[in-house]
Enzyme design. Structure first.
Site, short mmCIF file in Angstrom:
data_model
loop_
_atom_site.label_atom_id
_atom_site.label_comp_id
_atom_site.label_asym_id
_atom_site.label_seq_id
_atom_site.Cartn_x
_atom_site.Cartn_y
_atom_site.Cartn_z
N SER A 116 9.61 -8.47 -10.56
CA SER A 116 9.42 -7.42 -9.56
C SER A 116 10.83 -6.94 -9.30
O SER A 116 10.93 -5.53 -9.19
CB SER A 116 8.70 -7.90 -8.25
OG SER A 116 7.38 -7.88 -8.31
N HIS A 135 7.60 -5.16 -0.19
CA HIS A 135 7.97 -5.19 -1.54
C HIS A 135 8.24 -3.98 -2.15
O HIS A 135 9.03 -3.71 -2.91
CB HIS A 135 6.60 -5.73 -2.08
CG HIS A 135 6.51 -6.07 -3.53
ND1 HIS A 135 6.17 -5.04 -4.76
CD2 HIS A 135 7.01 -7.20 -4.16
CE1 HIS A 135 6.46 -5.75 -5.92
NE2 HIS A 135 7.03 -7.06 -5.78
N ASP A 183 2.91 0.37 -5.76
CA ASP A 183 3.04 -0.85 -5.12
C ASP A 183 2.53 -0.74 -3.81
O ASP A 183 1.70 -0.42 -3.52
CB ASP A 183 4.71 -0.86 -4.98
CG ASP A 183 5.18 -2.33 -5.22
OD1 ASP A 183 4.85 -3.23 -3.99
OD2 ASP A 183 5.89 -2.96 -6.06
#
Length: 371
Positions: A336, A178, A145
């Site tokens: 996600s 994220h 990520d």
């Protein structure tokens, strides 16, 4: 030659769902795969030939697949392929971007800010919904990520086994947010503060393939999987909240080879309200690879989630509270956020089917697992 059309991290923040910027084909950049039986000497010959033709080698793949990513003019590439039959596949390298970052705050997360006050612990609805918040005596999640905020007090981050595949400062810290959010859903500590993850306290390892703006390249994603193949262990879980419209043979091959080692993959289905079979790596099929759709607090299929026969399970993906880069917590939506719920379940290991989602667009309701 397979050509990817769209690739993005599977994240949305608020409605409406923004489309990802179209990927940029990186001029004269390619990912090439070798036959698995290629000898070291032959690889060296290919490397030297690329250099002789004024080319450049970016990543070398030695584990999950045999290959490399290169920069080389098309005419020289064609000559290379003709000369070396050991080259079994070539695909174009493209950019990788995050979805729905249009409303990103002006200030990037400050991972050096230790003054963020810690709030009383909350069990996020998604974690509670699937019986999570169980302390993980052992277990490891590899987060491919944007990196992970290693200073976040609610996360057990192992930077020593992490890796960075982004140019610039060599760091696995998360300047986007994220990856830190994903890590918290999997493994935030049961310590009385912030939130708790499905497999509370499990080790999370950052594999940074996207920069602070959420941008990267496909060859970097493959390098991340190659890193996990080399360093991961049986029973580890890899979370990939990444997706691409089309198909990447190199990425598909790398994931399957790594899964063959008993390493489990949790992969986000995608946020395009479309058939997940048309996306990679969501379309990858293997006993240790699980593609995950999303639902809301009422078990209703998320309006944005991809669907179809490629989906193994559905997990919470709407209004998901988790750890925030720089400290504290924040809420995101998207597949996600669904796939890390499954990664936590995989670490604990003993889950069962409790319900099925409502209103699945394909008419075949996805099962909902829980501890």
């Amino acid at each position: 030659m397979n050509r990817l059309l769209t690739i993005s991290s599977i994240l949305i923040i608020s409605a409406p769902l923004y489309a990802a910027d179209l990927p940029v084909q990186l001029k004269n950049q390619y990912i090439i795969q070798f036959d698995n039986t290629i000898q070291k000497e032959k690889r060296s010959e290919i490397t030297q030939e690329v250099i002789n033709k004024k080319g450049h080698i970016k990543h070398q793949y030695h584990n999950a697949i045999k290959g490399m990513s290169i920069t080389l003019p098309p005419q020289a590439l064609a000559a290379l392929k003709k000369r070396f039959p050991e080259i079994i596949h070539i695909e174009e390298n493209i950019t990788v971007t995050l979805v729905a970052r249009k409303e990103r705050p002006n200030k990037k997360p400050d991972n050096n800010d230790s003054a963020t006050p810690r709030s009383e612990e909350i069990i996020p609805w998604g974690v509670a919904h699937i019986g999570g918040g169980q302390v993980a005596e052992y277990g490891t999640a590899w987060i491919i990520d944007t990196g992970i905020d290693s200073r976040h007090p609610d996360l057990n981050v192992d930077k020593s086994r992490g890796a960075n595949f982004i140019k610039g400062k060599n760091t696995t810290e998360d300047g986007n947010g994220h990856g830190t959010h994903v890590a918290g859903t999997i493994a935030a500590k049961l310590d009385g503060f912030d939130v708790v993850g499905v497999a509370a306290g499990a080790t999370v390892i950052p594999v940074r393939v996207l920069d602070n703006n959420g941008s990267g390249t496909m060859d970097g994603v493959i390098a991340g999987v190659d890193h996990v193949y080399r360093n991961g262990n049986y029973g580890d879980c890899v979370n990939m909240s990444l997706g691409a419209q089309g198909f990447s043979n190199a990425l598909d091959s790398a994931i399957k080879a790594t899964a063959n080692r008993g390493i489990i993959f949790a992969i986000a289905a995608g946020n395009d309200s479309a058939n997940a079979a048309n996306y990679t790596p969501a379309s990858t099929t293997h006993p240790n690879v699980y593609t995950i759709s999303a639902f809301d607090i009422n078990n209703n299929f998320a309006w944005f989630s991809n669907y179809g026969s490629a989906i193994e399970y559905s997990l919470p993906g709407v209004n998901i509270l988790s750890t925030k880069a720089g400290g504290g917590t924040t809420t995101f939506n998207g597949t996600s956020m669904a796939s890390p719920h499954f990664c936590g379940l995989a670490i604990i290991g003993s889950y069962y089917i409790s319900h099925y989602v409502n209103n699945d667009p394909d008419g075949m309701p996805d099962p909902i697992p829980r501890l």
